[in-house]
Design a protein around this motif. Structure first.
Motif, PDB file in Angstrom:
ATOM      1  N   GLY A  47       0.825  -1.303  -0.001  1.00 21.72           N
ATOM      2  CA  GLY A  47      -0.002  -0.032  -0.099  1.00 21.72           C
ATOM      3  C   GLY A  47       0.962   1.445  -0.063  1.00 21.72           C
ATOM      4  N   ASP A  48       1.787   1.109   0.701  1.00 19.46           N
ATOM      5  CA  ASP A  48       2.963   2.499   0.666  1.00 19.46           C
ATOM      6  C   ASP A  48       3.599   2.620  -0.409  1.00 19.46           C
ATOM      7  OD1 ASP A  48       2.158   2.581   3.558  1.00 19.46           O
ATOM      8  OD2 ASP A  48       4.281   2.186   4.175  1.00 19.46           O
ATOM      9  N   LEU A  49       3.876   1.582  -1.374  1.00 21.66           N
ATOM     10  CA  LEU A  49       4.107   1.874  -2.788  1.00 21.66           C
ATOM     11  C   LEU A  49       3.602   2.933  -3.359  1.00 21.66           C
ATOM     12  CD1 LEU A  49       5.573  -1.567  -3.571  1.00 21.66           C
ATOM     13  CD2 LEU A  49       7.027   0.142  -2.807  1.00 21.66           C
ATOM     14  N   LYS A  50       2.240   2.647  -3.315  1.00 22.75           N
ATOM     15  CA  LYS A  50       1.236   3.507  -4.198  1.00 22.75           C
ATOM     16  C   LYS A  50       1.249   5.047  -3.899  1.00 22.75           C
ATOM     17  CE  LYS A  50      -1.915  -0.313  -4.991  1.00 22.75           C
ATOM     18  NZ  LYS A  50      -1.153  -1.353  -4.647  1.00 22.75           N
ATOM     19  N   CYS A  51       2.001   5.171  -2.658  1.00 20.54           N
ATOM     20  CA  CYS A  51       2.061   6.688  -2.256  1.00 20.54           C
ATOM     21  C   CYS A  51       3.509   7.204  -2.487  1.00 20.54           C
ATOM     22  CB  CYS A  51       1.857   6.725  -0.672  1.00 20.54           C
ATOM     23  SG  CYS A  51       0.278   6.192  -0.296  1.00 20.54           S
ATOM     24  N   MET A  52       4.273   6.658  -3.418  1.00 19.32           N
ATOM     25  CA  MET A  52       5.833   7.088  -3.435  1.00 19.32           C
ATOM     26  C   MET A  52       5.776   7.453  -4.959  1.00 19.32           C
ATOM     27  SD  MET A  52       9.303   5.013  -2.672  1.00 19.32           S
ATOM     28  CE  MET A  52       8.928   3.788  -3.650  1.00 19.32           C
ATOM     29  N   ALA A  53       6.078   8.738  -5.269  1.00 11.52           N
ATOM     30  CA  ALA A  53       6.090   9.458  -6.645  1.00 11.52           C
ATOM     31  C   ALA A  53       7.360   8.717  -7.249  1.00 11.52           C
ATOM     32  CB  ALA A  53       6.088  10.875  -6.454  1.00 11.52           C
ATOM     33  N   VAL A  54       7.197   7.575  -7.803  1.00 20.97           N
ATOM     34  CA  VAL A  54       8.373   7.038  -8.743  1.00 20.97           C
ATOM     35  C   VAL A  54       7.693   6.203  -9.836  1.00 20.97           C
ATOM     36  CG1 VAL A  54      10.004   6.748  -7.222  1.00 20.97           C
ATOM     37  CG2 VAL A  54       8.495   4.993  -7.409  1.00 20.97           C
ATOM     38  N   PRO A  55       7.883   6.030 -11.047  1.00 17.16           N
ATOM     39  CA  PRO A  55       7.263   5.227 -11.972  1.00 17.16           C
ATOM     40  C   PRO A  55       6.984   3.662 -11.389  1.00 17.16           C
ATOM     41  CG  PRO A  55       9.131   6.202 -13.298  1.00 17.16           C
ATOM     42  CD  PRO A  55       9.171   6.595 -11.652  1.00 17.16           C
ATOM     43  N   THR A  56       5.958   3.298 -11.989  1.00 16.41           N
ATOM     44  CA  THR A  56       5.081   1.832 -11.477  1.00 16.41           C
ATOM     45  C   THR A  56       6.464   0.810 -11.413  1.00 16.41           C
ATOM     46  OG1 THR A  56       3.208   2.340 -12.059  1.00 16.41           O
ATOM     47  CG2 THR A  56       3.717   0.123 -11.492  1.00 16.41           C
ATOM     48  N   LYS A  57       7.110   0.917 -12.452  1.00 24.00           N
ATOM     49  CA  LYS A  57       8.292  -0.282 -12.490  1.00 24.00           C
ATOM     50  C   LYS A  57       9.223  -0.234 -11.410  1.00 24.00           C
ATOM     51  CE  LYS A  57      10.931   1.779 -15.940  1.00 24.00           C
ATOM     52  NZ  LYS A  57      11.410   1.655 -17.598  1.00 24.00           N
ATOM     53  N   PHE A  80      17.109  10.654   9.545  1.00 24.81           N
ATOM     54  CA  PHE A  80      16.868  10.864   8.155  1.00 24.81           C
ATOM     55  C   PHE A  80      15.601  12.118   8.082  1.00 24.81           C
ATOM     56  CE2 PHE A  80      13.436   7.927   8.706  1.00 24.81           C
ATOM     57  CZ  PHE A  80      12.323   8.329   7.856  1.00 24.81           C
ATOM     58  N   ILE A  81      15.701  12.654   6.893  1.00 27.66           N
ATOM     59  CA  ILE A  81      14.759  13.601   6.268  1.00 27.66           C
ATOM     60  C   ILE A  81      14.112  13.015   5.179  1.00 27.66           C
ATOM     61  CG2 ILE A  81      15.831  15.789   7.327  1.00 27.66           C
ATOM     62  CD1 ILE A  81      16.779  16.082   4.444  1.00 27.66           C
ATOM     63  N   GLY A  82      12.942  13.509   4.682  1.00 33.14           N
ATOM     64  CA  GLY A  82      12.450  13.299   3.559  1.00 33.14           C
ATOM     65  C   GLY A  82      12.845  13.968   2.462  1.00 33.14           C
ATOM     66  N   GLY A  83      12.753  13.269   1.252  1.00 31.93           N
ATOM     67  CA  GLY A  83      13.087  13.749  -0.044  1.00 31.93           C
ATOM     68  C   GLY A  83      11.745  14.029  -0.911  1.00 31.93           C
ATOM     69  N   ASN A  84      11.943  13.676  -2.184  1.00 31.96           N
ATOM     70  CA  ASN A  84      10.876  13.703  -3.243  1.00 31.96           C
ATOM     71  C   ASN A  84      10.460  12.324  -3.661  1.00 31.96           C
ATOM     72  OD1 ASN A  84      13.469  14.125  -4.587  1.00 31.96           O
ATOM     73  ND2 ASN A  84      12.434  14.383  -6.358  1.00 31.96           N
ATOM     74  N   HIS A  85      11.164  11.404  -2.922  1.00 30.41           N
ATOM     75  CA  HIS A  85      10.666   9.695  -3.553  1.00 30.41           C
ATOM     76  C   HIS A  85      10.193   9.195  -2.152  1.00 30.41           C
ATOM     77  CE1 HIS A  85      11.404  10.462  -7.569  1.00 30.41           C
ATOM     78  NE2 HIS A  85      12.771  11.021  -7.432  1.00 30.41           N
ATOM     79  N   GLU A  86       9.373   9.094  -1.467  1.00 29.25           N
ATOM     80  CA  GLU A  86       9.063   8.806  -0.047  1.00 29.25           C
ATOM     81  C   GLU A  86       7.588   8.082  -0.065  1.00 29.25           C
ATOM     82  OE1 GLU A  86      11.297   8.664   1.848  1.00 29.25           O
ATOM     83  OE2 GLU A  86      12.724  10.423   1.293  1.00 29.25           O
ATOM     84  N   ALA A  87       7.427   7.209   1.008  1.00 27.23           N
ATOM     85  CA  ALA A  87       6.246   6.522   1.125  1.00 27.23           C
ATOM     86  C   ALA A  87       5.482   7.590   2.119  1.00 27.23           C
ATOM     87  CB  ALA A  87       6.390   5.513   2.160  1.00 27.23           C
TER      88      ALA A  87
END
Length: 553
Positions: A47-57, A80-87
């Motif tokens: 479920g978390d994978l669907k909340c991450m802004a990366v291409p599906t593959k 750590f801090i967050g970036g632009n590819h996170e759950a």
């Protein structure tokens, strides 16, 4: 104290910890702390994978779930801090920070903590002018807009950090402070990343809000990632009053891949401390309490209060009484409690659930902290608002709002994040550089070798820094650093022409559909100062992120 600093994590915790263990044995040292500069990818389940802004593959589980489930435990305290590819749904549970797994601590949207007397601050996300003044309104399940806006920095977090008065030792950001490239070996950087030349020469590369924070906080160290390159700089700040000028050592690191410089061990002087563990910072908590009423969980744009006669209060710096009240609220115990708890079931490799939906949960850590300090759980509040009004909004209404916003100038004179093109030249994605030329990897044959061997990874154990460059130099300082605090008008960019060099940039996660898909040839070379054709990187997410929404420029 030995502190390991890591660039973009991309979920490769096993490899990072293995590399640290390898270094400890090789150098006969003991690493006390690991700092990760974003794109951590704390993915707990499908479920978390669907909340991450990366291409599906590229939505793969990686190894974080093992630490979340308890199968493994981080061998060294990790912050750590967050970036632009996170759950993003996971990190949103902890807006003020907290444990994502035993011994792995997230700093929140913005945060300051202490470890063995060292003050460590951080700012999660990346800068994007269109969302900078909005509240944290996002709530899962995300649409294509909120999937990206959720990780964009907000001005409320920058405003809070500007209230900090006590010295910061280490600061973390994902994207670079704008202009920092002028204080290191700029031509070396451009030899590695030639497509950055136009933005470096026009001083439009980087985060303008982080540039302001660098000038205000003046930390001893500032660590970043995002651009997938190792780069060091030393900036000498103008003196404040009669105090000696402070110096900031900047270091950005690569992503976790074989033959890439993604890890660095830094020696930081020890300081007396009341605790050997991780501690809350009372000044920071006092600032959180003072600014709680300013929190916004809507799309409505907000300007920080200023001393202009229109606001009853504009100074939210913590007083000694405020700090003592925080200590009292915590019953005199500043130690961060070991109160990690799982809020969703962890991934089970033996029972995959690819159809699992994104989850929304309040986190007991946040609930407990808010109760102690009287703070608002903004994720819970955004969720309640979403339930009341519906999370899907009319695109017509959004477009009208953007048209109005485009008429207002940015508070940052050289902000280019609002360009009309559909990519942001300051936003790098993990997928765009996977097919970069293999020079740094030692050729294609090396790139095919098994990446699990620690010996296949460049891990120098000392920072190699240039001579400090004074921030007071007119030729190097940007005009912003000479100006008073911004007027907080809508942070939109003035119209600007997109330079052809930017077509090869690894931007956020939206691409220009008509952009040529080119790959840099292995034999391509150019002189450092050459203005000839700029090499381009093959875009592997071209089709996935075709969009009509241009505000992610």
């Amino acid at each position: 104290m030995k502190i390991a600093v890591e660039g973009c994590c991309h979920g490769e915790l096993d490899k990072i910890y293995e590399t640290i263990e390898y270094l400890e044995k090789k150098e006969a040292v003991k690493v006390d702390l690991l700092l990760c500069c974003g794109d951590f990818q704390a993915v707990r389940n499908e479920g978390d994978l669907k909340c991450m802004a990366v291409p599906t593959k590229y939505r793969t589980m990686q190894t974080f779930y093992k630490y979340y489930s308890g199968e493994k435990k981080a061998p060294v305290l990790t912050i750590f801090i967050g970036g632009n590819h996170e759950a993003s749904n996971h990190l949103q549970e902890l807006p003020y920070g907290g444990w994502v797994a035993p011994n792995i601590y997230y700093l929140g949207y913005a945060g300051v903590v202490r470890y063995k007397g060292i003050r460590i601050g951080g700012l999660s996300g990346i800068f994007k002018s269109n969302d900078f003044r909005k509240g944290h309104h996002e709530f899962p399940p995300y649409d294509q807009e909120t999937l990206r806006s959720v990780y964009h920095i907000r001005n409320i977090e920058v405003f809070k950090l500007k209230q900090v008065q006590m010295p910061i030792d280490i600061f973390l950001s994902h994207d670079w402070p704008r202009g920092i490239y002028h204080y290191g070996k700029t031509e070396d950087l451009l030899r590695k990343k030639r497509f950055l030349r136009h933005e470096v020469e026009t001083n439009t590369l980087g985060n303008p809000a982080a540039e302001e924070l660098l000038a205000h906080l003046q930390p001893s160290y500032w660590f970043s990632a995002h651009l997938h390159v190792k780069f060091a700089a030393v900036m000498q700040h103008p003196p404040k009053g009669n105090a000696a000028p402070r110096v900031t050592k900047f270091l950005s690191l690569d992503k976790c891949l074989p033959y890439r410089e993604f890890l660095q061990v830094v020696d930081v002087p020890d300081r007396p401390s009341s605790s050997e563990g991780l501690e809350y910072d009372p000044e920071w908590f006092a600032i959180l309490k003072a600014t709680d009423s300013l929190q916004n969980t809507t799309r409505q744009r907000w300007n920080p209060p200023e001393n202009n006669g229109l606001h009853e209060r504009w100074d939210f710096r913590a007083t000694e009484a405020d700090i003592m009240q925080v200590v009292e609220d915590l019953s005199g115990d500043l130690g961060v409690p070991d109160n990690f708890s799982r809020t969703v079931p962890p991934y089970d490799p033996s029972r995959p659930q690819p159809g699992a939906p994104p989850s929304y949960n309040t986190n007991p850590q946040t609930t407990e902290l808010c109760a102690k300090l009287g703070l608002t759980d903004i994720y819970s509040k955004a969720g309640q608002r979403g339930d009341d009004t519906g999370r899907s909004q009319s695109r017509t209404g959004d477009d009208d709002e953007e048209e109005e916003e485009n008429d207002e100038p940015s508070e940052y004179p050289t902000d280019t994040s609002g360009l009309s093109s559909s990519f942001n030249p300051d936003e790098i994605t993990i997928e765009d550089e996977w097919e970069e030329e293999d020079e740094e990897a030692g050729g294609e044959s090396k790139a095919k070798e098994k990446p699990d061997s620690p010996s296949a990874i460049k891990t120098p154990n000392r920072m190699v820094l240039p001579e400090p460059i004074s921030g007071a130099s007119p030729s190097l300082r940007t005009s912003l650093m000479n100006l008073p605090p911004p007027s907080h008008s809508t942070p939109k960019a003035a119209p600007a022409q997109v330079h052809p060099d930017q077509e090869g940039r690894c931007d956020d996660t939206e691409e220009v559909a008509a952009a040529p898909i080119l790959k840099r040839s292995s034999g391509e070379s150019a002189e450092a100062g050459s203005r000839g054709a700029t090499p381009r990187i093959k875009r592997r997410n071209q089709v996935i992120y075709q969009t009509t929404d241009n505000d992610e420029g």
